[in-house]
Design a protein around this motif. Structure first.
Motif, PDB file in Angstrom:
ATOM      1  N   LYS A  48      -4.004   3.629   2.803  1.00  0.00           N
ATOM      2  CA  LYS A  48      -2.841   2.930   2.258  1.00  0.00           C
ATOM      3  C   LYS A  48      -2.829   2.968   0.730  1.00  0.00           C
ATOM      4  O   LYS A  48      -1.824   3.336   0.113  1.00  0.00           O
ATOM      5  N   SER A  49      -3.963   2.590   0.145  1.00  0.00           N
ATOM      6  CA  SER A  49      -4.009   2.564  -1.320  1.00  0.00           C
ATOM      7  C   SER A  49      -3.865   3.956  -1.904  1.00  0.00           C
ATOM      8  O   SER A  49      -3.183   4.146  -2.918  1.00  0.00           O
ATOM      9  N   VAL A  50      -4.501   4.927  -1.261  1.00  0.00           N
ATOM     10  CA  VAL A  50      -4.419   6.296  -1.768  1.00  0.00           C
ATOM     11  C   VAL A  50      -2.965   6.779  -1.711  1.00  0.00           C
ATOM     12  O   VAL A  50      -2.485   7.451  -2.630  1.00  0.00           O
ATOM     13  N   ALA A 179       3.122  -3.434  -3.872  1.00  0.00           N
ATOM     14  CA  ALA A 179       2.131  -4.505  -3.917  1.00  0.00           C
ATOM     15  C   ALA A 179       1.001  -4.135  -2.968  1.00  0.00           C
ATOM     16  O   ALA A 179       1.183  -4.118  -1.754  1.00  0.00           O
ATOM     17  N   ASP A 180      -0.159  -3.788  -3.542  1.00  0.00           N
ATOM     18  CA  ASP A 180      -1.285  -3.342  -2.722  1.00  0.00           C
ATOM     19  C   ASP A 180      -2.215  -4.518  -2.436  1.00  0.00           C
ATOM     20  O   ASP A 180      -2.957  -4.959  -3.307  1.00  0.00           O
ATOM     21  N   GLU A 181      -2.160  -5.031  -1.222  1.00  0.00           N
ATOM     22  CA  GLU A 181      -2.968  -6.177  -0.809  1.00  0.00           C
ATOM     23  C   GLU A 181      -2.857  -7.329  -1.820  1.00  0.00           C
ATOM     24  O   GLU A 181      -3.871  -7.848  -2.287  1.00  0.00           O
ATOM     25  N   PRO A 182      -1.647  -7.755  -2.158  1.00  0.00           N
ATOM     26  CA  PRO A 182      -1.511  -8.716  -3.252  1.00  0.00           C
ATOM     27  C   PRO A 182      -2.098 -10.084  -2.943  1.00  0.00           C
ATOM     28  O   PRO A 182      -2.314 -10.874  -3.853  1.00  0.00           O
TER      29      PRO A 182
HETATM   30 MG   LIG Z   1      -6.647  -0.428  -0.173  1.00  0.00          MG
END
Ligand SMILES: [Mg+2]
Ligand SMILES: Nc1ncnc2c1ncn2[C@@H]1O[C@H](COP(=O)(O)OP(=O)(O)O)[C@@H](O)[C@H]1O
Lengths: 331, 306
Positions: A48-50, A179-182
């Protein structure tokens, strides 16, 4: 249907490390409409983050997008130079991260860090930028922002820091917020407040939002559409109702069983999915979830299934949905 | 801030008092006196000397007299240099040491930090490897070896550098290079590793996500954080270098504090040994206080309140 704001086509991202090519994202396709809120869920390590960093052009060595296209307002971001991307980042696409405790620079005031973003992208004086920064802090619910603007990050609580991050991100009125795991690093009550804030600001400012999380409970409330990722691939995609009430992929079903449901009054047992995510240096030939799936068939280990379109809004990649093939390949 | 400074100064006074007391009693615990040297002096001369320098007084009286002197910045007379006080030696030696030391510090800061930054930004490049190797050598080789090699090659063999004295600017090259070698290497290494660590931090990713230029990311967001450990090291380093290196001043025959100190140890010139030790201590303590203040200015998380 109007034109998507962002359209990702067959994007593949790898990290070229000394142990080999880590295929973090192995070909994803999705899009987001103007004003829409899209959730990307999946266990930790599913890419997801990538995916987000690839869109932002923020991959660090040894990561590289090796294939695909990312269309944003009709332009392929992957074709842009670093310099061109700098005026997209923070301006048209903004991003906030998981850990608000470490995402702000400890040696500069919160105000300084908002002002620099505004001055970077908008032709304003320092003074106007400061006024705008105060206004942004007020918008994200920081009390007495005129005073708080001169505080250092360590003088803010975790929840307030995430609010400040949101203020920075939205200060240039981006059309997309990633928003990455905010809320992952925050207390449960603060989590709810931050989600509420994101939801409220999305409507108020008409910003599209990609909300990345490993927690299905978080997206349920905010997002109208959800992508489920695993092993660098999209396993299932659909509207909230599709994913939460008609999950079609055993991985989605597993995820749903592993999160507490607000809508079920009685106490439920949470069942984590047994096993661990696949090795991305040598990804499995078939479905990445096959090793952990309760319904694995022979074909699952051999070949990755194509997407089955379940409805206009709902698709999933699973052999169980492919009647004809699974009957032939099943045991 | 004011109360913080007051507390720090009080702590400094106490530290200094410890240093004075320990030095004083250690010097007096060493067998033999300043005049019980090689050639035996006639008893009456010895007696007269002891009388003149109050060495026949009870120890506690000598101690309080000395303490009183130090409080008025009077370190007393030299036992071995007739008519010269310890203060005279400090006044003549310290400016020389400070000049050579000051130049070395400039070299360390103006070269060590940029080299460290470049090395970190070009991690794993040939430049980085070169810097890393040079820095390792710089840290490993003692300064007197560097000094000896410089004198051997540039003074004796090539004859392009003077080997002693400080009469022109070329005279400074050898001492400054020898004196800065270790710390230059150390600061470069420290800056490099600190910079590498900071570049991995989340706030650097945030800065990039804002679309800031890489220059702003590095020089505004990374550098200030990366310098925090470097500044910490700088305090004791500056004190040590400004007060001179005994060995380097000996090798290059520079009339600095270090030279007098070494001579005084050889001569059992007790008051000079004590005076210079206490002066060093005072200087080091003040430098550390200054660095702590700078530290607090860089890092807002450090509070001066208590
Ligand atoms: Mg991540
Ligand atoms: N810098 C990197 N070097 C090597 N592998 C990486 C790097 N960053 C991420 N990965 C790998 O990419 C995969 C996906 O990571 P990520 O996108 O961070 O997962 P998540 O879904 O939890 O956000 C993981 O297997 C991770 O090990």
């Amino acid at each position: 249907m109007n034109k998507p704001l962002l359209e990702v086509k067959n994007m593949k991202t790898s990290f070229y490390t000394h142990v080999g090519e880590v295929q973090a994202v192995r070909g994803v396709d999705f899009h987001i409409q103007p004003g829409e809120a899209l959730g990307i869920v999946g266990e930790s390590g599913s890419g997801k983050s990538v995916t987000a960093m690839s869109i932002m052009g923020l991959l660090q060595y040894p990561g590289r997008v090796k294939e695909g296209e990312v269309f944003f307002k009709d332009e392929n971001l992957l074709k842009k130079s670093q310099r061109e991307m700098m005026s997209v980042r923070g301006n048209q696409i903004a991003m906030i991260f998981q850990d608000p405790m470490t995402s702000l620079n400890p040696v500069y005031t919160v105000g300084n860090q908002i002002v620099e973003a505004i001055v970077r992208h908008q032709k304003t004086s320092k003074k106007e930028a400061r006024e705008k920064a105060v206004e942004m802090l007020r918008l994200v619910g920081i009390p007495s922002p005129e005073r708080r603007i001169d505080n250092y990050p360590h003088e803010f609580s975790g929840g307030m820091r995430q609010r400040a991050m949101i203020a920075i991100a939205l200060s240039c009125e981006p059309s997309l917020l990633i928003a990455d795991e905010p809320t992952t690093a925050l207390d449960v009550t603060i989590q709810a407040q931050i989600l509420e804030l994101i939801k409220e600001l999305r409507e108020k400012l008409d910003t599209s939002v990609i909300l990345i999380t490993h927690d299905l409970g978080v997206v349920a409330d905010v997002c109208s559409r959800v992508i489920v990722m695993y092993g660098g691939l999209i396993m299932e995609e659909g509207e909230g109702g599709d994913i939460f009430y008609r999950p079609s992929h055993p991985y989605t079903v597993g995820l749903l069983k592993s999160v507490p449901r607000m809508d079920k009054a009685e106490k439920q047992r949470l069942i984590p999915i047994p096993g661990t995510p696949p090795d991305l240096v040598k990804p499995p030939k078939g479905c990445p979830f096959a090793a952990r799936c309760p319904h694995t068939m022979k074909i699952c280990l051999e070949e990755m299934p194509a997407y089955t379109q379940i409805s206009k809004t709902h698709r999933a990649a699973c052999w169980l949905l492919d009647k004809e093939k699974s009957e032939r390949g099943g045991e | 801030m004011a109360s913080y400074l007051l507390k720090r100064i009080l702590a400094m006074v106490i530290t200094l008092w410890f240093v004075i007391t320990i030095t004083f009693f250690l010097m007096h615990a060493i067998p033999g006196g300043p005049f019980s040297s090689e050639k035996q002096l006639p008893d009456e001369v010895l007696e007269a000397l002891n009388e003149k320098y109050h060495l026949n007084d009870p120890l506690y009286k000598q101690y309080f007299d000395y303490l009183g002197g130090v409080m008025t910045f009077d370190f007393g007379p030299s036992f071995k240099r007739v008519g010269i006080s310890v203060n005279d030696l400090i006044y003549s030696g310290f400016p020389v040491s400070a000049k050579v030391g000051g130049m070395s510090i400039l070299v360390i800061i103006l070269m060590g930090i940029p080299i460290g930054i470049i090395s970190a930004l070009k991690q794993n490049s040939p430049t980085d490897y070169f810097v890393t190797i040079m820095a390792t050598i710089g840290v490993a080789v003692p300064n007197f070896v560097i000094a000896t090699v410089i004198i051997y090659i540039f003074s004796s063999r090539l004859g392009i550098l003077p080997s002693h004295g400080l009469t022109s600017w070329v005279h400074y090259l050898g001492p400054v290079v020898s004196l800065s070698g270790f710390s230059l290497a150390f600061v470069a290494r420290l800056t490099r590793s600190s910079m590498l660590e900071v570049m991995q931090q989340d706030y650097i990713r945030t800065a990039r996500a804002k679309g800031l230029d890489e220059g702003v990311v590095i020089f505004k967001h990374a550098l200030k954080n990366a310098l925090i450990p470097v500044v910490t090291y700088m305090g004791p380093m500056i004190a040590a270098i400004l007060t001179g290196s005994f060995v380097i001043e000996r090798i290059f025959a520079i009339p600095g504090m270090g030279k007098y100190f070494v001579e005084s140890v050889g001569n059992r010139d007790y008051t000079v040994i004590m005076g210079i030790t206490i002066f060093y201590a005072l200087f080091a303590i003040v430098m550390i206080l200054i660095v702590d203040i700078i530290y607090g200015l860089i890092d807002p998380r450090i509070k001066f309140s208590d």
